[in-house]
Design an enzyme around this catalytic site. Structure first.
Site, PDB file in Angstrom:
ATOM      1  CG  PHE A 104     -28.506   1.507 -33.096  1.00  0.00           C
ATOM      2  CD1 PHE A 104     -29.503   1.914 -32.216  1.00  0.00           C
ATOM      3  CD2 PHE A 104     -27.921   0.263 -32.884  1.00  0.00           C
ATOM      4  CE1 PHE A 104     -29.892   1.124 -31.149  1.00  0.00           C
ATOM      5  CE2 PHE A 104     -28.298  -0.529 -31.832  1.00  0.00           C
ATOM      6  CZ  PHE A 104     -29.289  -0.106 -30.950  1.00  0.00           C
ATOM      7  CE  LYS A 105     -26.898  -0.797 -28.699  1.00  0.00           C
ATOM      8  NZ  LYS A 105     -26.553  -1.907 -27.813  1.00  0.00           N
ATOM      9  CG  ASP A 106     -22.061   6.504 -32.340  1.00  0.00           C
ATOM     10  OD1 ASP A 106     -21.488   6.442 -31.237  1.00  0.00           O
ATOM     11  OD2 ASP A 106     -21.601   5.997 -33.373  1.00  0.00           O
ATOM     12  CG  LEU A 163     -25.207   5.913 -25.758  1.00  0.00           C
ATOM     13  CD1 LEU A 163     -24.497   4.605 -26.044  1.00  0.00           C
ATOM     14  CD2 LEU A 163     -25.269   6.149 -24.259  1.00  0.00           C
ATOM     15  CB  THR A 215     -24.157  -0.072 -25.238  1.00  0.00           C
ATOM     16  OG1 THR A 215     -25.451  -0.328 -25.789  1.00  0.00           O
ATOM     17  CG2 THR A 215     -24.311   0.897 -24.077  1.00  0.00           C
TER      18      THR A 215
END
Length: 513
Positions: free
Chosen positions: A112-114, A117, A154
Site C-alpha cells: 500500500f505504501k506505493d 511514495l 516503506t
C-alpha cells in the site's frame, strides 16, 4: 495553506517546505493549519472519477495553485500511478454482502505504501528541479538526502519511488532479520548508485529513533539536507486519503439497485502499526466523507488497542507489570512497532478539540503544549496518560481491536476456504479478524471495508504455514507473481550496522554522500 508542528513553535511552512523538511526541528510532525471541507457538490461531481481524478481533486484542497499549478499537479499524479497494475489503482473487491476488501497492493512493490511514495518521490524530484533551474550555472545544485526507517514495506516503496532520481540519495534503515526475505530482497537488490540499504541490529523502533535523532541534529541536517519518506512526511498521509474516497464511490456503485445509501453506515477496518494509513481515513472523514468509526486493527504489538481501552499510551502493558519494552515478532512484521509515530498527529487534534480557549491561536498553543508534554513523558518514562475527555473524544471516531498470531493464521485459512476463496497476507488477515470481531456488535445497516495492505507473496512463510494442510493450495501457482520469481537469488548490496547508534549511521551517510 500553511503547515505547522504538532509541538510548541510558531514556525509556519509552505507545502513545499513541509514536504522537503519532513520532521519539524522540535521533533513534531507537520499538519495543515486547517482541514479543508469538500466542495458543495463533491458527492455527485466526483462519483465517476478515476483514481487520478480523485487524487487531483483531493490534493487541490491542500496544495494551492501558486505552489503547484493545475497542469503540473496533473502531470505529477499521472506519472505517479502509471506503473500500477490495476486500472483502478486501488480496486474494491466484494467478499460477501456486508464485507469488502480494498486492495492497495497493485503498485510496483506490491504494498500500500506505493500509493503515497510514488507521488512523494515525484514531488521531491519536482521541487528540487524547480529550485535548481533558478540557480546560475556557477551555483551548486540543491540536493536531498532522504533517510527513512522501515518495518518492511516503506523501504522498498521509497526506493522504487526515488531510485536513480537526480540530486537525491536515499538511505533506508531496516531491522536486520526482522523483515521478510522478499521484503529484504526488494530493497537490497536495487543497485542504483543513489540507493543505500542499512541493516541495523535492533528493532524497527530503534531504526525510527535513529532517523528522528538525525533530523533533530540541526548541523547534520543542514549539511546533508535531510528529507523524510516515513509517514512522518505529511505528503504521505495526504496521498492516502484518495483511496478512501475512491472506495466510497466504488462501494456505492456495487450496492443492489434501489438500496437507500442514506440508511447505510460504512465502516473502515485498517491494519496498522505506525497509524498513518488509518489517520488518512480520519482526515477523509473530517473533510466530509460520510463514514462511521474507523477500526484500528493491531497485532500483538498492541499499544494502540491498549490506548483505546485505557487512555494510557505506553510501551509496555502496565496491567502485566509494565516492564517489557520489547517488540514482539509476529506473522505481520510490518506492524511490529512499539510506538506509532503518526499517532502524535491524532493526539494534537484530540488535544485541540478538548482545549480551553475561544480562539484558534489559544487552542492551538494549548494543544501543542499538551502534545509536547505527552511526548516528553513517553520518551522519558515509556508511558503517558491522556485526560478522560481526550480518550472520550478518541472513541468518537475510532475503536480498536487486537489480533493474536494464532488468529492471524486462522483467518488466512478461513478466508481461503470460504466462497469466494480469498488469499490474504498476514496484515490483511489482522484486519479481517478485527472486522469479524467488531461485526458481532454492529447494527444491521453497517457495511465493512477492510484495507488490504500487501500482496500475500511478500509473506510466504506465514501464508504457507496457514495453508500447508490444504491440498487445494499451491504457493507458486496461487500466489507468487512473476515479478518475484528469482528475486531471492539476485545480487544484493547491504551496509551492516552493528547497533542502533546514530553516530554509526551518520558515518554511513558521510561516507556515501
Amino acid at each position: 495553506m500553511k503547515y505547522f508542528s504538532t509541538r510548541v513553535g510558531e514556525q509556519q511552512l509552505s507545502f513545499e517546505e513541509a514536504v522537503l523538511t519532513g520532521l519539524a526541528p522540535n521533533g513534531g510532525l507537520y499538519i495543515p493549519e486547517y482541514i479543508p471541507s469538500l466542495p458543495p457538490n463533491w458527492s455527485n461531481d466526483w462519483k465517476d472519477y478515476s483514481f487520478v481524478e480523485i487524487s487531483i481533486a483531493v490534493l487541490s484542497l491542500y496544495v494551492t495553485p501558486d505552489e503547484i499549478s493545475p497542469f503540473d499537479l496533473r502531470a505529477l499524479v499521472e506519472k505517479s500511478y502509471q506503473t500500477f497494475r490495476h486500472p483502478d489503482v486501488t480496486p474494491l473487491k466484494k467478499v460477501d454482502d456486508k464485507l469488502y476488501i480494498l486492495e492497495l497492493f497493485h503498485g510496483p512493490t506490491f504494498a500500500f505504501k506505493d500509493v503515497a511514495l510514488q507521488l512523494l518521490g515525484n514531488l521531491f524530484e519536482f521541487f528540487l528541479a524547480r529550485r535548481n533551474t533558478q540557480k546560475s550555472p556557477q551555483q551548486k545544485p540543491e540536493t536531498l538526502t532522504v533517510v527513512g526507517a522501515t518495518s518492511g514495506d516503506t523501504g522498498s516503496a521509497a526506493i522504487y519511488g526515488l531510485r536513480n532520481k537526480a540530486n537525491i540519495s536515499i538511505f533506508i534503515l531496516h531491522p536486520k532479520g526482522r523483515v521478510s526475505p522478499i521484503q529484504e530482497a526488494q530493497m537490497t537488490t536495487v543497485l542504483d548508485a543513489n540507493v543505500h540499504n542499512v541493516a541495523v541490529c535492533g528493532t524497527f523502533d530503534d531504526c525510527q529513533d535513529v532517523v528522528k535523532a538525525l533530523f533533530s541534529d540541526k548541523e547534520f541536517n543542514a549539511k546533508y539536507h535531510l528529507g523524510a519518506v516515513n509517514s512522518i512526511n505529511w505528503a504521505r498521509i495526504m496521498a492516502q486519503t484518495t483511496y478512501y474516497f475512491l472506495s466510497f464511490f466504488h462501494f456505492r456503485r456495487q450496492l443492489p439497485p434501489g438500496t437507500n445509501f442514506e440508511d447505510i453506515e460504512l465502516q473502515y477496518v485498517v491494519p496498522t502499526g505506525n497509524f498513518g494509513d488509518v489517520l488518512a481515513g480520519y482526515y477523509a472523514k473530517k473533510m466530509g466523507l460520510p463514514i462511521g468509526r474507523l477500526v484500528v486493527a493491531t497485532n500483538e504489538n498492541d499499544i494502540l488497542a491498549r490506548f483505546w481501552r485505557s487512555g494510557k499510551y505506553e510501551k509496555a502493558d502496565s496491567t502485566l507489570g509494565g516492564s517489557d519494552w520489547n517488540v514482539k515478532e509476529t506473522h505481520s512484521p510490518a506492524m511490529d512497532i512499539l510506538v506509532s509515530s503518526n499517532f502524535e498527529r491524532l493526539l494534537w487534534y484530540l488535544a485541540y478539540e478538548t482545549a480551553s480557549g475561544s480562539s484558534f491561536p489559544e487552542k492551538r498553543s494549548a494543544a501543542c503544549a499538551s502534545v509536547s508534554r505527552w511526548m516528553s513523558q513517553l520518551k522519558a518514562d515509556g508511558l503517558t496518560e491522556v485526560p478522560v475527555t481526550v480518550l472520550e473524544a478518541a472513541r468518537v471516531d475510532f475503536m480498536a481491536e487486537r489480533v493474536s498470531n494464532q488468529q492471524t493464521l486462522d483467518t488466512i485459512r478461513r478466508y481461503f476456504a470460504s466462497s469466494p476463496s480469498y488469499i490474504a497476507d498476514p496484515h490483511t488477515a489482522v484486519g479481517l479478524a478485527a472486522a469479524d470481531a467488531v461485526a458481532q456488535n454492529n447494527f444491521a445497516n453497517v457495511y465493512q471495508i477492510v484495507l488490504s495492505t500487501a500482496h500475500p507473496a511478500k509473506f510466504s512463510e506465514a501464508v504457507s504455514q496457514a495453508l500447508e494442510s490444504s491440498c487445494d493450495f499451491d504457493f507458486e501457482r496461487d500466489v507468487l507473481p512473476q515479478e518475484f520469481r528469482g528475486l531471492l537469488q539476485k545480487e544484493k548490496r547491504i551496509i551492516q550496522v552493528e547497533r542502533p547508534d546514530v553516530e554509526l549511521v551518520k558515518a554511513v551517510i558521510e561516507r556515501s554522500c
